[in-house]
Design an enzyme around this catalytic site. Sequence first.
Site, mmCIF file in Angstrom:
data_model
loop_
_atom_site.group_PDB
_atom_site.id
_atom_site.type_symbol
_atom_site.label_atom_id
_atom_site.label_comp_id
_atom_site.label_asym_id
_atom_site.label_seq_id
_atom_site.Cartn_x
_atom_site.Cartn_y
_atom_site.Cartn_z
ATOM 1 N N HIS A 187 0.837 -1.194 0.000
ATOM 2 C CA HIS A 187 0.000 0.000 0.000
ATOM 3 C C HIS A 187 0.876 1.249 0.000
ATOM 4 O O HIS A 187 1.758 1.396 0.837
ATOM 5 C CB HIS A 187 -0.909 -0.017 1.234
ATOM 6 N N ASP B 26 6.910 6.425 -21.144
ATOM 7 C CA ASP B 26 6.914 6.408 -22.602
ATOM 8 C C ASP B 26 8.324 6.163 -23.124
ATOM 9 O O ASP B 26 9.287 6.068 -22.354
ATOM 10 C CB ASP B 26 6.280 7.683 -23.168
ATOM 11 N N ARG C 128 7.411 18.503 -15.004
ATOM 12 C CA ARG C 128 8.339 17.511 -15.552
ATOM 13 C C ARG C 128 9.450 17.119 -14.581
ATOM 14 O O ARG C 128 9.661 15.940 -14.304
ATOM 15 C CB ARG C 128 8.935 18.063 -16.850
ATOM 16 N N TYR D 255 4.361 13.049 -23.351
ATOM 17 C CA TYR D 255 3.702 13.203 -22.047
ATOM 18 C C TYR D 255 2.762 12.032 -21.760
ATOM 19 O O TYR D 255 1.692 12.193 -21.194
ATOM 20 C CB TYR D 255 2.981 14.544 -21.946
ATOM 21 N N ASN E 121 3.641 9.550 -19.828
ATOM 22 C CA ASN E 121 4.103 8.964 -18.572
ATOM 23 C C ASN E 121 3.046 9.109 -17.485
ATOM 24 O O ASN E 121 2.363 10.127 -17.414
ATOM 25 C CB ASN E 121 5.369 9.688 -18.102
#
Length: 141
Positions: free
Chosen positions: A22, A30, A109, A131, A133
């Site tokens: 947890h 990417d 980023r 983008y 990811n």
Amino acid sequence: MLKGIPPILSPELMKIMMEMGHGDEIVLADGNYPAASHSNLIINGHGHGVADFLQAILAFFPLDTYVTHPVILMNPVEGDEKSPVIWKSYEDIIKKSNHIPINIGKLERMDFYERSKAAYAIIATSERAQYANLILKKGVL
């Protein structure tokens, strides 16, 4: 082989998801992402896209309902597209796989890169969309 497990989920990835507890996080990266320099535990997902992994993973992986954003995207840099098209696919996949609404957050980023260094593992994909990811935080059953 086992019944019902999509072939995109390798034995290594299933083991990693089982080991995670947890609050642990996994990055779906990417093809442009610097995965090798951000983690010691890299899963080779080349040949597949992030959305394919997201759909397969969420069939087994509970998202953390105790945090505001159990899913985090990399916010585009100023001047780039503000809402990449692939994000809509992610939203649809997440909605289909969860019984409750899930809030998706965004990190700048460099903050995203820094946070990914603490992730349990990174799946390095061949995703070409920019983008694409995202970070998933594991919840409880």
